[in-house]
Design an enzyme around this catalytic site. Structure first.
Site, PDB file in Angstrom:
ATOM      1  N   GLY A 126      81.749 -39.724-107.382  1.00 28.94           N
ATOM      2  CA  GLY A 126      82.395 -38.888-106.386  1.00 28.94           C
ATOM      3  C   GLY A 126      81.727 -38.981-105.027  1.00 28.94           C
ATOM      4  CG  HIS A 127      82.993 -36.185-102.100  1.00 30.28           C
ATOM      5  ND1 HIS A 127      83.898 -35.779-103.050  1.00 30.28           N
ATOM      6  CD2 HIS A 127      82.417 -35.049-101.649  1.00 30.28           C
ATOM      7  CE1 HIS A 127      83.871 -34.461-103.154  1.00 30.28           C
ATOM      8  NE2 HIS A 127      82.968 -33.995-102.313  1.00 30.28           N
ATOM      9  CG  ASN A 128      79.132 -36.139 -99.846  1.00 29.10           C
ATOM     10  OD1 ASN A 128      79.424 -36.999 -99.028  1.00 29.10           O
ATOM     11  ND2 ASN A 128      79.607 -34.905 -99.781  1.00 29.10           N
TER      12      ASN A 128
END
Length: 363
Positions: free
Chosen positions: A258-260
């Site tokens: 996922g993001h980050n």
């Protein structure tokens, strides 16, 4: 191509015995091996099948009695799977992608391709993209605006690299991998039921139903050197900063980051593992197939999680995890043993309750 037993042994750093001039065309399982094959008989249970094949040479364990197996030559491998790594590299015929730039490829004039770059049919390379020397872009691939690929990368067919993604040297992506998709980030105008549940662990409160509003991904993805990504694996761009994958990480098919997310070096994630947004993962972490990691957690160096483990809280360095929710593997094993005993224990409790409640004989 063909190789002699001596050439293979030298390349693998292994000892060879017998007729070292025998030539090998391919590797094969013992029972299916022909005279020109190297049988992979790396343990006694595999060697039992040699009699069903016609192999003259085999890759065997160090103290194997290869002559008693009817072989004319043998390569002795102290670490058989390590030897397999070198052997398969030697014998890999590749995908047959052509060299040079295919006429149907679409390459923006502002893209920069170093020496020896190959671009396959119907591939698209966007403006400002930079492709390092010796990199192979397979058929139907897409490399977005201002993306950077290092030297000697290899994109199989239909790989997608989003805008501003930065990838190091010797990157390998299997068919359908998607790097740099937007993060899964949405918000409601007012506090939602999901937000309340996260705080209260069960109570939605008086939140009303609302539509979701997108949070755009301004970050990209940064990937180090010697990283491999499996078929249909996906890595989301960061919201503000980049999602990061350290040197030497290996992601299996259908893995999702996922993001980050931030990965350290040399992590290994098996198929269908999913890592939620903003998770920090250390070096040399191994997650088995279908593992899941909740968002905003920290996983320390050297953590190993068995297949199907769901990590819902921070994991300290060196922890070995199993189960849902994740606990120490030895603890989970004890819990599992206890669960298997539950039906018998319930029957015993029922019998005891019946015995206690039954009135005794009157005097």
């Amino acid at each position: 191509m063909t190789y002699t037993i001596e050439e293979i042994a030298n390349a693998l750093g292994c000892e060879a015995r017998g007729d070292l001039s025998l030539t090998i065309r391919r590797a094969a399982e013992p029972g299916a091996a022909g005279p020109g094959d190297l049988a992979l008989a790396m343990s006694p249970k595999y060697a039992e099948a040699l009699g069903r094949g016609q192999a003259r040479a085999a890759l065997v364990w160090p103290d194997a009695d290869w002559q008693a197996m009817g072989l004319q030559a043998a390569i002795l491998a102290p670490r058989p799977r390590m030897a397999m790594s070198g052997l398969t590299r030697m014998l890999d015929p590749g995908q047959g992608f052509g060299e040079g730039i295919h006429p149907s490829a679409v390459i923006d004039p502002g893209a920069e391709l170093d020496l020896g770059v190959s671009v396959g049919p119907l591939a698209v390379i966007g403006a400002g993209a930079r492709i390092g020397a010796g990199t192979v872009i397979g058929p139907h691939c897409y490399v977005g605006t201002d993306a950077v690929l290092g030297e000697n990368c290899f994109l199989r067919e239909m790989v997608s690299i989003g805008a501003r993604v930065h990838i190091g040297d010797r990157f390998i992506a299997q068919p359908g991998a998607r790097i740099g998709s937007d993060g899964f980030s949405f918000v409601t105008p007012e506090v939602s039921g999901a937000e309340n549940v996260r705080k209260t662990m069960g109570d939605q409160g008086d939140a009303k139903a609302q539509s979701w509003i997108r949070i755009h991904s301004l970050g990209a993805v940064r990937i180090g050197n010697d990283v491999e990504v499996g078929a249909n694996a996906t890595i989301d761009s960061g919201t503000i900063r980049a999602t990061e994958v350290g040197d030497g990480c290996k992601l299996d098919n259908l893995v999702h980051l996922g993001h980050n997310v931030r990965l350290g070096r040399d992590c290994l994630f098996a198929g269908q593992t999913g890592v939620s947004g903003s998770v920090e993962i250390g070096n040399n972490v191994v997650l088995g197939g279908q593992c899941g990691v909740a968002d905003n957690l920290f996983i320390g160096d050297g953590v190993i999680a068995a297949g199907g483990t769901k990590i819902l809280s921070n994991a300290p360095a060196g922890r070995v995890l199993m189960g849902y929710p994740a606990v120490k593997m030895d603890t989970h094993t004890e819990i599992y043993k206890a669960q298997r005993r539950l039906p018998r224990l319930l029957r015993e409790v029922a019998a005891l309750k019946k015995a206690v409640s039954k009135p005794g004989p009157t005097e």
